[in-house]
Design a protein around this motif. Sequence first.
Motif, PDB file in Angstrom:
ATOM      1  N   TYR A 157     -51.218 191.056  69.388  1.00 56.17           N
ATOM      2  CA  TYR A 157     -50.731 189.816  68.077  1.00 56.17           C
ATOM      3  C   TYR A 157     -51.467 188.823  68.226  1.00 56.17           C
ATOM      4  CZ  TYR A 157     -46.644 192.722  67.266  1.00 56.17           C
ATOM      5  OH  TYR A 157     -45.852 193.746  67.098  1.00 56.17           O
TER       6      TYR A 157
ATOM      7  N   ASN B 221     -43.414 192.089  63.694  1.00 57.70           N
ATOM      8  CA  ASN B 221     -43.657 190.836  63.161  1.00 57.70           C
ATOM      9  C   ASN B 221     -42.765 190.498  61.895  1.00 57.70           C
ATOM     10  OD1 ASN B 221     -45.254 189.157  64.936  1.00 57.70           O
ATOM     11  ND2 ASN B 221     -47.094 189.382  63.821  1.00 57.70           N
TER      12      ASN B 221
ATOM     13  N   ASP C 284     -46.419 197.391  60.494  1.00 61.88           N
ATOM     14  CA  ASP C 284     -45.804 196.292  61.462  1.00 61.88           C
ATOM     15  C   ASP C 284     -44.524 196.219  61.251  1.00 61.88           C
ATOM     16  OD1 ASP C 284     -45.327 194.135  63.029  1.00 61.88           O
ATOM     17  OD2 ASP C 284     -47.346 192.939  62.417  1.00 61.88           O
TER      18      ASP C 284
END
Lengths: 355, 224
Positions: B14, B45, B42
Motif C-alpha cells: 500500500y 482498502n 482490492d
Amino acid sequence: MAKELWKGNEAISEAAIKCGCRFFFGYPITPQNEIPEYMSLRLPQENGCFLQAESEVAAINMVYGAAGSGARVMTSSSSPGISLKAEGISYIAGAELPCVIVNIVRGGPGLGGIQPAQSDYYQACKGGGHGDYRLVVLAPNSVQEAVDLTQEAFDIADQYRMPVMIIGDGMIGQMMEPVEFRDVPKRQLPEKDWATTGTDGKRKPRVINSLFIDPQACENHNIHLFKKYDEITKNETRVETYKLEDAEIVFVAYGTTSRIVKNAVNALEKEGIKAGLIRPITLWPFPSKAIEDAASMANVKMFLDVEMSMGQMIDDVKIAVNGKKPVHFYGRTGGMVPTPAAIVAEAKKILGGAK
Amino acid sequence: MLNDKRVRIITGHYGSGKTEFAVNYALRLAESGAKTAIADLDIVNPYFRSREMEPMFNEKNIRVISSSVKGLSGDIPALSPEINAAFHDKSYQVVLDVGGDKVGATALGRYHVSLDEEPYDMFFVLNANRRQTHDVEGAIKYLRSVEEGSRQRVTALVNNTHLCGDTTLEDILSGQELCEAVSRELNIPIKYVVMERKFLEKLSSSMQGEIFPIDIYMKKPWED
C-alpha cells in the motif's frame, strides 16, 4: 530523518508509539482499521499491549483503567464506535485521566457510510457523553500535522489530566502523504502523583473516581474542571489564517476541507475576488477570537462556513461573529466531498447577492 | 508492454503507487489498440481504488471489473464472478490490481487454478519511501509475503519510488538502487521504472528497466 510516505492511520499510530504510548484498546471499524492493525503489529515489538476488546464500550473502559495507572494509552474508532465510547469518555473526563482518542470520521447518522465526513463536530465538542465536560479536540489537515498533533496530544492530556481527541475525516486516515517524524517541543509535565500504581504498603491507596454523591462536592468538581478548561482555552487554542488582510469573504473550514477551500481561495484570487480562510486547528478550544477579529475588519463583508456536514461548526462561527456580518454555509454530507469549483461558485453566488 | 503476458498482475505495498501504475498501464494498453480489461481485486482498502476511475475507463472502452456489490464505497470483501472473464475470455489484455499486502493478495490466491493454466506476469511495485520496503531485507520479506498470500510468483519488479507531490529525481534513483539490489538477490528483472513525465528530461544515464512515464489520476480532492 528523511521524509517517508505514510498512510494517515499508520502515521498516527507510529506517532503515538514514538511518544511513549504502550497501550491500545480498540475495536475495528472502517475507515480507521489500520490503526488497530498497526498497533497490533508494533506494540508487542515495544513491549506494549494491544488488545482487541469485545466492544467499543469495553475498549474505552480498558483505556480508563490503563490511564488510571498512569500509562500512556490510546484508543481509536470511527463515528458510530465513538458514540458507543461516549459514556466511558465522560467518566474519563470526570475522573480527570489523560488519554488520547482518535476519531476517523465517516458519514452518518446511524451506520451511515464509510466515506469521509465531518459530522461528528457536535459529538466531539458539544458533549457526546453526559455532563459538563470538554475534550481538547485537535483537527489536523494533513498526515504530517496528524503526526505532530498526535505526539502533542499525549503531552496536553498529561499536562491537564484530561482526554484529548484527534479528529480527522476519513481522508486523513486513508490518504498517503510524505511525513517526517520530528520531535515536538518538550513540555514540563507534572508528576502523576494520583496514579494507582500499588502502595507497596508504604502509602495510602489512591482512588480514582467520577462519583460525587454530595451535591456540593459535585458542584465543586465541576467548577474545578471549568477553571482548568479556562486555562486550556487561554493556552492551547490554535488557528491558521490565510489571506485575511484584504478579504471580502472569509471562509471557515477545518481538516481536509480547509485544503479544498484554500484551493478555492486561490482560484477566486485569480478571478480578482479577494477571499481568506480561517482554519481552526483546535475545534475545542474554538478559536473564537480569530473569527471575532475578522468580523471586525472593515474589508470583510461576510463569512462562508464550509463543512462535510449539514452545518455544525457554523454554530460556533456565528457565536464568534456575533451578528456583525452575515454567516453563510456550504456543506456536503454522507461521504460526498466538496470540490474547489463548487465552493468558488457558492462564494460568487453569495457575493453577487450582497452587492 | 504488449510483450508482457496477457494477464498482468500488479502487486505492491500500500502506498507503492501500484494502483496509479495499474491505471496508467491499462490506459496505455487501450491506447495501443488492445482490447483491455482492468479488475480491481482490492478488498482491503476502502478509499483510493482503481474502480473510482470507472467513468474514465468507460470512455476509453476499457472494461472495468470490480465488486459485484454495486456502489463505490462499500467495504464488503466481495469478488465479482465477472473476474473469471479475465481468464476465460482470451481476447482481452488484462490488468489485475491486487490489494497491497499478504491479506490483500490472498484474494488473488482464489484464482490460482486459473493462473496455473494461464501464463501471467506478476509485477511487484516497489516504493523505497515506504518504511516496510525501504531496504533490501524489508522489500524481499514483503515481496515473499505477497507471493505467499497470492500463491503466485513475482516475475518482475517495478520501481515506483515516490513521495506524492514531493518526489525528486533522487528519490527515483535511490529507489532504483534498491530495486537493483533486490533484483540481484532474487534474480527477478526490473521491468519498468515509473516516473511522472516532468522527470524524463532530467534523466542522464540509462537504467535497468524500461522508463514508464505516468500521469497522476488518483488525485486528492484539493489536487488540480
